[in-house]
Design an enzyme around this catalytic site. Structure first.
Site, PDB file in Angstrom:
ATOM      1  N   SER A  81       0.852  -1.188   0.000  1.00 36.30           N
ATOM      2  CA  SER A  81       0.000   0.000   0.000  1.00 36.30           C
ATOM      3  C   SER A  81       0.880   1.227   0.000  1.00 36.30           C
ATOM      4  CB  SER A  81      -0.939   0.033   1.212  1.00 36.30           C
ATOM      5  OG  SER A  81      -0.367   0.727   2.292  1.00 36.30           O
TER       6      SER A  81
ATOM      7  N   TYR B 283       3.216  -0.178  10.498  1.00 34.30           N
ATOM      8  CA  TYR B 283       2.458  -0.521   9.297  1.00 34.30           C
ATOM      9  C   TYR B 283       3.268  -0.176   8.046  1.00 34.30           C
ATOM     10  CZ  TYR B 283      -1.302  -0.509   5.814  1.00 34.30           C
ATOM     11  OH  TYR B 283      -2.082  -0.745   4.702  1.00 34.30           O
TER      12      TYR B 283
END
Length: 327
Positions: free
Chosen positions: A159, A185
């Site tokens: 992402s 993340y």
């Protein structure tokens, strides 16, 4: 840095759906595994591959939930897999290999985002362990089936979260630095992309090609359940009535649009002979020059991938570290 990070162009775009990219592609006789294939973009990926004729296997930690989500897709297999548990990864792979089938498509779609600090039984930080190491081990164990396909593709769902940080090789598990959920993340999503770079380098001579993808921002998948309401509100992903905003030009996508790049990378003949690239909006992403990075970061709608996310040296280092961490 020599790179294949150049848009084709594919003719598709941010608003393209998974159904549109797979139109005309027949996957009869092909076998696909989709982790996370019972919710969000993983479920849509599994549904579309199944609709094109593929035999689809969905690994799941929650078997009951997975079977309920997939009940409208006859023939889809559900098997137990917990990416945080190395023994579970090995058991899943052993069961699949025992079937004797080649594996043509592996989409690593499962993941967690911005969770509170959690560690697995080995002491590894959970986002890195789930999003990267679990999938790394899965690919390693399934390698005989991927090589047997004589033309396999592995898709790592990364992402644009890589913007939150690269891989900190000196402190992968936040043992010495303060834990920050989005930094963890970002590290895991950068790792997903680097993994595809090195996997493709190692696998292409055996017909195994790898890609990483940015699906877009799809707020109604459950992935953001650990993100505060304040952060979500500031991101502008809901309208004044509390409904998710759909604006593909801003990367605010529907689930069918979010699954499109994964399906494109897994099946498109346009990518024949390519691999090891980061993709978004159903095309290869452009590489952002270091001098242009400040402007790129300020324009959240601008496609592109930063050099550290596809750096071959970092990818090779991550592979060696991951081998040690997963034994």
């Amino acid at each position: 840095m020599t790179t294949a990070q150049h848009p084709l162009p594919s003719g598709f775009g941010a608003a393209t759906t998974a159904e549109e990219v797979i139109k005309g592609i027949d996957l009869t006789g092909r076998v696909a595994i989709v982790t996370g294939g019972y919710s969000g973009i993983g479920l849509e990926t599994a549904r579309v591959l199944h609709g094109a004729g593929a035999e689809v296997v969905v690994p799941a930690r929650d078997l009951e939930r997975a079977r309920a989500a997939l009940k409208e897709l006859p023939g889809v297999e559900v098997e137990r897999l917990d990416l945080l548990d190395p023994a579970s990864v090995d058991a899943f792979a052993k069961t699949f290999l025992a079937s004797g089938r080649p594996l043509h498509i592996l989409v690593n779609s499962a993941g967690i985002m911005a969770t509170p600090l959690t560690r697995d039984a080995r002491g590894y930080e959970a986002q890195f362990a789930t999003n990267h190491l679990g999938h790394f081990q899965l690919v390693a164990r399934l390698w005989p089936a991927l090589a047997a396909a004589e033309g396999a593709r592995v898709v790592a769902v990364s992402s644009r979260g890589f913007r939150f940080g690269g891989v900190d090789f000196d402190d992968l598990h936040f043992e010495h630095r303060p834990y920050e959920p989005f930094a963890a993340y970002g590290q895991s999503k950068t790792a997903n992309a680097l993994f595809a770079v090195e996997l493709d380098r190692r696998g292409k001579d055996q017909g195994v090609r790898a890609f990483s993808v940015h699906p877009g921002t799809i707020i109604d998948t459950g992935l953001a359940k650990h993100v505060s309401a304040e952060v979500i509100e500031a991101a502008g992903v809901y309208d004044e009535h509390g409904r998710p905003v759909r604006d593909p030009a801003r990367q605010l996508k529907s689930v069918p649009q979010g699954a499109a790049t994964s399906v494109w990378c897994a099946t498109s003949p346009q990518l024949a002979g390519l691999g090891g690239v980061y993709c978004e909006n159903c095309d290869v992403s452009p590489l952002v020059a270091e001098a242009d990075e400040p402007a790129w970061r300020a324009g959240a709608e601008t496609p592109g991938v930063l050099p550290y996310v596809v750096d071959p040296a970092a990818a090779a280092r991550l592979w060696e570290v991951s081998e040690r961490l997963t034994a």
